[in-house]
Scaffold this motif. Structure first.
Motif, mmCIF file in Angstrom:
data_model
loop_
_atom_site.group_PDB
_atom_site.id
_atom_site.type_symbol
_atom_site.label_atom_id
_atom_site.label_comp_id
_atom_site.label_asym_id
_atom_site.label_seq_id
_atom_site.Cartn_x
_atom_site.Cartn_y
_atom_site.Cartn_z
ATOM 1 N N GLY A 601 0.794 -1.229 0.000
ATOM 2 C CA GLY A 601 0.000 0.000 0.000
ATOM 3 C C GLY A 601 0.818 1.267 0.000
ATOM 4 N N MET A 602 2.121 1.169 -0.235
ATOM 5 C CA MET A 602 3.016 2.310 -0.382
ATOM 6 C C MET A 602 3.179 3.135 0.891
ATOM 7 S SD MET A 602 2.457 3.605 -4.308
ATOM 8 C CE MET A 602 0.805 4.259 -4.167
ATOM 9 N N PHE A 672 -3.694 7.795 -2.187
ATOM 10 C CA PHE A 672 -3.121 8.262 -3.447
ATOM 11 C C PHE A 672 -4.151 8.316 -4.578
ATOM 12 C CE2 PHE A 672 0.504 6.509 -1.124
ATOM 13 C CZ PHE A 672 1.450 7.498 -1.276
ATOM 14 N N LEU A 673 -5.293 7.655 -4.389
ATOM 15 C CA LEU A 673 -6.299 7.560 -5.448
ATOM 16 C C LEU A 673 -7.675 7.654 -4.811
ATOM 17 C CD1 LEU A 673 -6.986 6.913 -8.468
ATOM 18 C CD2 LEU A 673 -7.022 4.507 -7.785
ATOM 19 N N LYS A 674 -8.365 8.756 -5.036
ATOM 20 C CA LYS A 674 -9.667 8.962 -4.414
ATOM 21 C C LYS A 674 -10.659 7.880 -4.845
ATOM 22 C CE LYS A 674 -13.417 12.325 -4.091
ATOM 23 N NZ LYS A 674 -14.466 11.538 -4.740
ATOM 24 N N GLY A 675 -11.440 7.429 -3.875
ATOM 25 C CA GLY A 675 -12.468 6.444 -4.181
ATOM 26 C C GLY A 675 -12.231 5.101 -3.528
ATOM 27 N N GLY A 737 -5.637 11.736 -8.506
ATOM 28 C CA GLY A 737 -4.479 10.872 -8.457
ATOM 29 C C GLY A 737 -3.303 11.670 -7.929
ATOM 30 N N MET A 738 -2.652 11.142 -6.875
ATOM 31 C CA MET A 738 -1.537 11.851 -6.264
ATOM 32 C C MET A 738 -0.312 10.946 -6.195
ATOM 33 S SD MET A 738 -3.360 13.973 -3.132
ATOM 34 C CE MET A 738 -1.905 14.971 -2.804
#
Length: 901
Positions: A601-602, A672-675, A737-738
């Protein structure tokens, strides 16, 4: 200046178990290199391991205990005494009111063996619950079932040396080049030294691993059991089986031989979506090879028929007698650094320490007697998916989560987030406060991380290594075992008043010495080992008992297996299709998997900008035909829907993916990614025996997102602080996206889109956080068109960019920022209301192909177009000369771009 020191330790990523040499000054980590003396890697490291010292940014670390005194309230800093006293009070009261099974523990394959053992003893001996499971349930539990059913014990029989010594090697469901790159380098070298070595790769995608294959079987997802039965059908037909071995050392062959008669080549090839010729070739390569080794990972395990896939593959080894000898055997590749240690200590809900089973009364009695308690719980413990469902429905009222991030990694993320919201008391023991799970913590406990911990881990080849600490943990962070034992001693006052403590440990070495006795006489017996002996002899493979005083390279060399009668068992189970299949509503099969430079999951790799160089954002990969079918182009945003949730993602054309299929990296969560991240799409259906969920196969549909307003932000410096400040402002966007970018000048990178423009106040807040609200900032505003552009220049060099409304110049500006050169043409571009900047038509988002040396794809392509071959590129640019992970991709570029002589 403090003198530098070197400490030998172990990498904290995959199950290869690479030795590392940590350079430090006693307070800070300075550098990392591979340990040439460690037998797992012999000095090699992958891009992730080589950048370990660049991860773990203090700005992302949990430094102090934090306590929330009521739902909806913010957490506040506290001390350890208050934190653990509160936790013991809540757990004690919950157990008293609702019973021991009202609490649960969800732990991690990234814990050390001593940490694992402490958690197990806490749950089972003190609390008397089997509700303790690990994220290894998501990656290795099907392999456990496969080994136990077929061979009698969860004991991988092989060693890494078998990679070099095997004549035929099969890789199933693993992009080994990305997931276990150090082992893949060994395979590349072995193939180069012996071109006659035959390699078969089974994978629906044509991954980098396939580039080394003599035969790639791009089977339909989920058809592995049919394939293995079809191969065995041919082996029997051609008499490529070892009848003497079968007769002397196995049971159940007649039933299996009868079953595989239904898997004739024509039928099997059609089921699997491959040619009959390729099926026959695979059988021939296996059946005629003097030695046969198989290696596999998530593609087999993460399935509703994962146990059957493992057993069907092991059947091939038993039928050919290719087990218990050099260069041969079934060899599962472990996903996490200590998933094996977790299996050994019993850290799945159905296991007990020493490869014992929780449902076996004799095994429970043995462990209870050793621990000095009356009994262990007989009630079945809940596995990961079941556990979080029980949290959601109220059966579990307090959960302790350690060193894992279920709010990113578990399937069906909607359910997981609902569960964590509903749970009355959530404890999260974690090194990084930034994980998605931490937001739900009522009590956050700061844990020591890599480079700060001591203990042991067991790698894929059963090799136990000593993990050593190099620097102290920051802030109030503590070792995981120490946190557990401190909590346990407090809880004992309520549950075992007046009795001697079960947790009077003062060091991980003491824990190891207690635990190892539970392996005595078992298949994994390493009662002869200690921390000190590992330091003296080096990492050792179990079994390593008091009598032999040496490690064991291969198991089952005498043909005796760990079953009651000493015979291995052929498992006969027919092929069952995957739980979810394509239909008109969901016509694409989604596969998830690893990237080369990111990890899980970074939480750690996501702090290092360098590791985003190869892939900057989550991309949905589709075959070009599917893009054409939906009238899509690279970079277009689409709405991706499954039966469980929806994400907005950019797409990319990828010929490695077959038509009708899609691929999405597993690493992106809601941070890092909405949703809710990629696992909002995946399904919780699981294998009935291993309880491992089918993360590898879900059905989706796609449609254009049709988001007219876009935002692009790039700002260098203070990346973690800016990330944490800006991310909460972005919840209103339909797509977000981040990530990070850069190597020597790390920067935050953000791309967002919405149906309509947000209010100006939101952009003003973002500008203020990015340093774009004052100072040397060039700007253009067109409120009528909702277009706004801002670029900050420091000494004529771009240091921040914000584009909103339209973002056509983002790649050009990104390239200017990366170059660090003076941005002389910015003023003319900013005067145009909506314009294409100079060179932007040809500008693309270049990527870092070689992360070790920082060589971009564009430089490599330019070299190829000048006629350079691989050796020339290595010599001139340095790419491919360190970890080598970029070599397969460079070879593909050479094949596609090389100018004919």
């Amino acid at each position: 200046m403090k003198p530098t020191q070197t400490t030998a330790s172990i990498c904290c990523y995959c199950g290869v178990g690479c030795g590392v040499l940590i350079e430090h000054d006693g307070e800070q980590l300075l550098d990392v290199s591979g340990d040439p003396k460690h037998p797992a890697n012999l000095g090699r490291l992958c891009s992730k391991g080589a950048t370990l010292h660049k991860t773990g940014d203090l700005a992302a670390r949990a430094l102090d205990p934090e306590l929330r005194l009521g739902k909806g309230l913010a957490r506040s800093r506290t001390d350890w005494d208050t934190a653990l006293g509160h936790a013991a009070d809540i757990f004690g009261r919950t157990i008293a009111e609702h019973g021991p099974d009202s609490v649960a523990f969800y732990i991690s394959g990234q814990l050390l063996t001593e940490d694992y053992y402490s958690f197990n003893k806490l749950a089972r001996a003190l609390i008397s619950t089997n509700n303790i499971d690990s994220n290894s349930r998501l990656c290795m539990s099907s392999a456990v079932v496969g080994y136990k059913r077929s061979l009698g014990a969860d004991s991988p029989p092989c060693s890494y040396e078998d990679i070099e010594q095997s004549d035929c090697l099969l890789i199933a469901g693993s992009n080994m080049a990305y997931a276990h790159p150090v082992l893949f380098r060994r395979l590349e070298a072995a193939k180069a030294a012996n071109p006659a070595k035959r390699i078969i790769v089974i994978d629906p995608r044509r991954t980098d691993t396939c580039d080394i294959a003599d035969l790639h079987l791009a089977i339909e997802p989920g058809t592995d059991v049919a394939l293995f039965h079809g191969i065995l059908h041919i082996l029997l037909q051609q008499n490529w089986v070892d009848h003497a071995f079968i007769q002397a050392h196995t049971d159940g062959f007649a039933d299996l031989a009868q079953l595989v008669q239904d898997y004739a080549p024509a039928h099997t090839a059609k089921l699997c979506g491959i040619s009959e010729a390729d099926l026959n070739l695979a059988a021939s390569l296996i059946g005629t090879a003097p030695s046969f080794l198989s290696m596999w990972c998530m593609g087999l395990n993460q399935s509703t028929s994962g146990s059957a896939k493992n057993s069907a593959l092991i059947n091939l080894h038993l039928a050919t007698g290719q087990i218990g000898k050099v260069g041969s055997g079934p060899f599962s590749l472990t996903g996490q650094p200590n998933a094996m240690g977790g299996r050994e200590t019993g850290s799945l809900s159905n296991l007990l320490p020493g490869h014992r089973d929780a449902d076996n009364a004799g095994h429970r009695a043995e462990v209870a007697d050793y621990w000095g308690v009356d009994s262990l719980p007989a009630n079945a413990g809940l596995s990961a998916v079941e556990l979080f469902e029980a949290v959601r429905t109220g059966g579990i009222k307090a959960i302790w989560i350690a060193c894992t991030n279920p709010a990113q990694s578990m399937p069906n993320q909607t359910l997981i987030h609902e569960a964590l919201v509903a749970c009355p008391f959530v404890v999260v023991q974690e090194a990084f406060f930034t994980t998605e799970t931490c937001r739900y913590a009522d009590l956050l406990l700061p844990a020591a991380s890599w480079g700060e911990k001591e203990g042991t881990v067991t790698n894929s080849e059963r090799r136990i290594s000593h993990v050593r600490s190099a620097v102290p943990a920051p802030g109030q962070a503590r070792a995981d075992w120490a946190i557990v034992c401190d909590f346990a001693r407090r809880l004992e006052r309520q549950l075992r008043p007046g009795l001697p403590s079960l947790f009077g440990f003062s060091s991980p070495a003491e824990i190891f010495d207690e635990y190892k006795q539970l392996t005595t006489g078992r298949d994994l017996d390493y009662s002869g080992l200690s921390h000190q002996l590992i330091d003296e002899l080096g990492p050792q493979q179990w079994p390593f008992n008091v009598k032999t005083q040496q490690g064991t390279q291969h198991l089952y060399t005498d043909g005796k297996f760990a079953t009651d009668n000493g015979n291995a068992l052929f498992v006969s189970e027919p092929y069952q299709p995957a739980r979810e299949r394509r239909d008109v509503r969901y016509p694409l099969i989604l596969n998830t998997g690893r990237l080369r430079d990111q990890w899980h999951g970074m939480s750690r790799t996501g702090t290092a900008a360098q590791l985003f160089g190869h892939v900057e954002q989550a991309l949905l990969s589709l075959h070009p035909d599917d893009l054409d079918k939906h009238d899509l182009h690279d970079g277009d945003l689409v709405r991706v829907s499954s039966r469980r949730g929806e994400l907005v993602l950019p797409v990319q054309a990828d010929e490695q993916v077959r038509p009708g299929q899609a691929f999405l990296p597993m690493h992106w969560g809601d941070r890092f990614l909405k949703g809710l991240g990629c696992n909002v799409l995946t399904q919780p259906a699981f294998d009935p025996l291993s309880k491992q969920p089918e993360l590898k196969q879900s059905c989706i549909n796609i449609r254009p997102a049709e988001l007219q307003w876009e935002l692009f932000l790039l700002v260098e410096g203070k990346v973690q602080e800016r990330f944490e400040a800006i991310r909460p402002l972005c919840e209103g966007f339909d797509y977000l996206g981040m990530g990070l970018i850069g190597r020597d000048r790390p920067a935050l990178l953000l791309r967002a889109a919405s149906i309509q423009a947000p209010d100006a106040e939101l952009l003003a807040q973002i500008d203020a956080l990015a340093g774009l609200d004052s100072g040397p900032v060039l700007s253009y505003e067109d409120p009528a068109m909702a277009v706004s552009k801002r670029v900050r220049l420091d000494q004529q060099r771009i240091t921040a960019v914000r584009l909103s409304g339209e973002t056509a110049a983002r790649n050009w500006l990104r390239s200017l920022w990366l170059s660090g050169e003076p941005a002389s043409e910015l003023s003319r571009w900013l005067l145009a209301p909506i314009s294409t900047p100079p060179g932007a038509a040809s500008a693309c988002a270049d990527k870092t192909l070689c992360n070790c040396i920082d060589v971009s794809q564009s430089r490599i392509c330019a070299g190829i177009e000048r006629g350079l071959n691989l050796d020339d590129l290595k010599q001139e640019l340095g790419c491919g000369t360190q970890c080598g992970s970029c070599v397969p991709e460079i070879k593909r570029l050479i094949a596609s771009l090389a100018v004919p002589a």
